[in-house]
Enzyme design. Structure first.
Site, PDB file in Angstrom:
ATOM      1  N   SER A 193     -20.685   3.787  39.124  1.00  0.00           N
ATOM      2  CA  SER A 193     -21.926   4.207  38.465  1.00  0.00           C
ATOM      3  C   SER A 193     -22.286   5.649  38.829  1.00  0.00           C
ATOM      4  CB  SER A 193     -23.073   3.252  38.786  1.00  0.00           C
ATOM      5  OG  SER A 193     -23.505   3.400  40.116  1.00  0.00           O
ATOM      6  N   ASN A 194     -21.992   6.063  40.047  1.00  0.00           N
ATOM      7  CA  ASN A 194     -22.226   7.465  40.400  1.00  0.00           C
ATOM      8  C   ASN A 194     -21.272   8.385  39.648  1.00  0.00           C
ATOM      9  OD1 ASN A 194     -24.355   8.115  42.517  1.00  0.00           O
ATOM     10  ND2 ASN A 194     -23.418   6.251  43.341  1.00  0.00           N
ATOM     11  N   MET A 226     -14.549   3.855  49.530  1.00  0.00           N
ATOM     12  CA  MET A 226     -14.904   3.068  50.709  1.00  0.00           C
ATOM     13  C   MET A 226     -13.760   3.000  51.717  1.00  0.00           C
ATOM     14  SD  MET A 226     -17.949   2.564  49.813  1.00  0.00           S
ATOM     15  CE  MET A 226     -18.718   1.287  50.780  1.00  0.00           C
ATOM     16  N   GLN A 257     -31.926   6.963  42.219  1.00  0.00           N
ATOM     17  CA  GLN A 257     -32.037   8.310  42.803  1.00  0.00           C
ATOM     18  C   GLN A 257     -30.658   8.904  43.098  1.00  0.00           C
ATOM     19  OE1 GLN A 257     -34.829   9.856  42.582  1.00  0.00           O
ATOM     20  NE2 GLN A 257     -35.715   7.968  41.813  1.00  0.00           N
ATOM     21  N   LEU A 268     -11.536   7.953  56.739  1.00  0.00           N
ATOM     22  CA  LEU A 268     -10.535   9.002  56.536  1.00  0.00           C
ATOM     23  C   LEU A 268     -10.043   9.553  57.870  1.00  0.00           C
ATOM     24  CD1 LEU A 268     -12.578  10.726  53.726  1.00  0.00           C
ATOM     25  CD2 LEU A 268     -10.471   9.403  53.413  1.00  0.00           C
ATOM     26  N   THR A 272     -17.222  14.801  57.370  1.00  0.00           N
ATOM     27  CA  THR A 272     -16.570  15.143  58.629  1.00  0.00           C
ATOM     28  C   THR A 272     -15.857  13.889  59.147  1.00  0.00           C
ATOM     29  OG1 THR A 272     -18.627  14.641  59.791  1.00  0.00           O
ATOM     30  CG2 THR A 272     -18.214  16.961  59.247  1.00  0.00           C
ATOM     31  N   GLU A 305     -16.358  11.941  61.591  1.00  0.00           N
ATOM     32  CA  GLU A 305     -17.227  10.818  61.932  1.00  0.00           C
ATOM     33  C   GLU A 305     -17.841  10.253  60.650  1.00  0.00           C
ATOM     34  OE1 GLU A 305     -21.051   9.919  64.795  1.00  0.00           O
ATOM     35  OE2 GLU A 305     -20.097  11.875  64.887  1.00  0.00           O
ATOM     36  N   HIS A 323     -24.190   8.716  50.249  1.00  0.00           N
ATOM     37  CA  HIS A 323     -24.385   7.535  51.086  1.00  0.00           C
ATOM     38  C   HIS A 323     -25.752   6.942  50.784  1.00  0.00           C
ATOM     39  CE1 HIS A 323     -23.937   4.856  54.479  1.00  0.00           C
ATOM     40  NE2 HIS A 323     -25.168   5.161  54.831  1.00  0.00           N
TER      41      HIS A 323
HETATM   42  C1  GAR Z   1     -23.089   3.819  46.058  1.00  0.00           C
HETATM   43  O1  GAR Z   1     -24.320   3.218  46.328  1.00  0.00           O
HETATM   44  C2  GAR Z   1     -22.718   4.804  47.151  1.00  0.00           C
HETATM   45  O2  GAR Z   1     -23.839   5.457  47.689  1.00  0.00           O
HETATM   46  C3  GAR Z   1     -22.069   3.888  48.156  1.00  0.00           C
HETATM   47  O3  GAR Z   1     -21.295   3.002  47.395  1.00  0.00           O
HETATM   48  C4  GAR Z   1     -21.927   2.807  46.134  1.00  0.00           C
HETATM   49  C5  GAR Z   1     -20.910   3.038  45.060  1.00  0.00           C
HETATM   50  O4  GAR Z   1     -21.432   2.651  43.808  1.00  0.00           O
HETATM   51  N1  GAR Z   1     -21.266   4.623  49.102  1.00  0.00           N
HETATM   52  C6  GAR Z   1     -21.173   4.303  50.399  1.00  0.00           C
HETATM   53  O5  GAR Z   1     -21.700   3.321  50.877  1.00  0.00           O
HETATM   54  C7  GAR Z   1     -20.351   5.255  51.234  1.00  0.00           C
HETATM   55  N2  GAR Z   1     -20.588   5.059  52.627  1.00  0.00           N
HETATM   56  P1  GAR Z   1     -20.797   3.213  42.481  1.00  0.00           P
HETATM   57  O6  GAR Z   1     -19.305   2.879  42.532  1.00  0.00           O
HETATM   58  O7  GAR Z   1     -21.507   2.455  41.382  1.00  0.00           O
HETATM   59  O8  GAR Z   1     -21.046   4.696  42.416  1.00  0.00           O
END
Ligand code: GAR
Length: 212
Positions: free
Chosen positions: A12-13, A85, A168, A88, A136, A138, A104
């Site tokens: 979705s992002n 996910m 958001q 790295l 980074t 971490e 995030h």
């Molecule tokens: C999103 O909420 C993103 O912020 C999160 O995974 C989702 C992916 O959704 N990312 C993390 O948790 C990274 N640590 P999407 O595939 O619909 O964009």
């Protein structure tokens, strides 16, 4: 500006980025999972896709080496992690120092890692949100570029809160990518982020929650 987007799932992002009419070239979308919904979204926007399944590699270093090769074939200026996910390796992260960003679903440094919305509810925070940051070694700890905050409402469950944050995310990520295209963002030598914007800061702007 050439951009390669890495995904693992829904996308979705990615969709928000592709629909934002940004002055960038999306050179490729790479997924570590063949069943990622984002692959179809990329294809529908005419963006080349590639699946690089992590199961096919002996260890993290081997996978990240192959991933770097796949990315570099597109000569990107920026690597964008949009729900990618995977942890790295330090070598991989170093290779893209200052040109790899992640979104995030929490107001970092609070709630790195998984299940951020449930953990925010359990902690009783009144404000939650999302963060775009440089990557980074971490996990979820790199220099912060921008954040968006939302109120936590009485009666929220993790799904309701996640949906409010996600709306958001879909605004913040394209905004930040536009800033990159306009060369407004840089990672300074001291590890801090400079964002050059023309806006006047409203010293009294605040998100208050709950609002009595
Ligand atoms: C999103 O909420 C993103 O912020 C999160 O995974 C989702 C992916 O959704 N990312 C993390 O948790 C990274 N640590 P999407 O595939 O619909 O964009």
């Amino acid at each position: 500006m050439r951009v390669v987007v890495l995904i693992s799932g829904r996308g979705s992002n990615l969709r928000a980025l592709l629909q934002a009419d940004l002055p960038v070239t999306f050179a490729a979308v790479i997924s570590n999972r063949a069943d990622a919904g984002g692959l179809a979204i990329a294809a529908a926007h005419g963006v080349p896709t590639q699946v690089l399944a992590h199961q096919a590699y002996a260890d993290r270093a081997a996978y990240d080496g192959a991933l770097a090769q796949a990315i570099d074939a597109h000569a990107p200026d920026l690597v964008v992690l949009a729900g990618f996910m995977r942890v790295l390796t330090a070598d991989f992260v170093r290779r893209y120092h200052g040109r790899m960003i992640n979104i995030h679903p929490a107001l970092l440094p609070a709630f790195p890692g998984l299940n951020t919305h449930a953990r925010a509810l359990a902690a009783g925070v009144r404000v939650h949100g999302c963060t775009v940051h440089f990557v980074t070694a971490e996990v979820d700890a790199g220099p912060i570029i921008a954040q968006a905050a939302v109120p936590v409402r009485a009666g929220d469950d993790a799904e309701a809160l996640a949906a409010r944050v996600l709306r958001q995310e879909h605004r913040l990520f394209p905004t930040v990518l536009r800033w990159f295209a306009q060369e407004r963002v840089s990672l300074r030598d001291d590890g801090r982020v400079a964002v050059r914007l023309d806006e006047d800061i409203d010293e009294d702007a605040a998100l208050v929650a709950p609002l009595g």
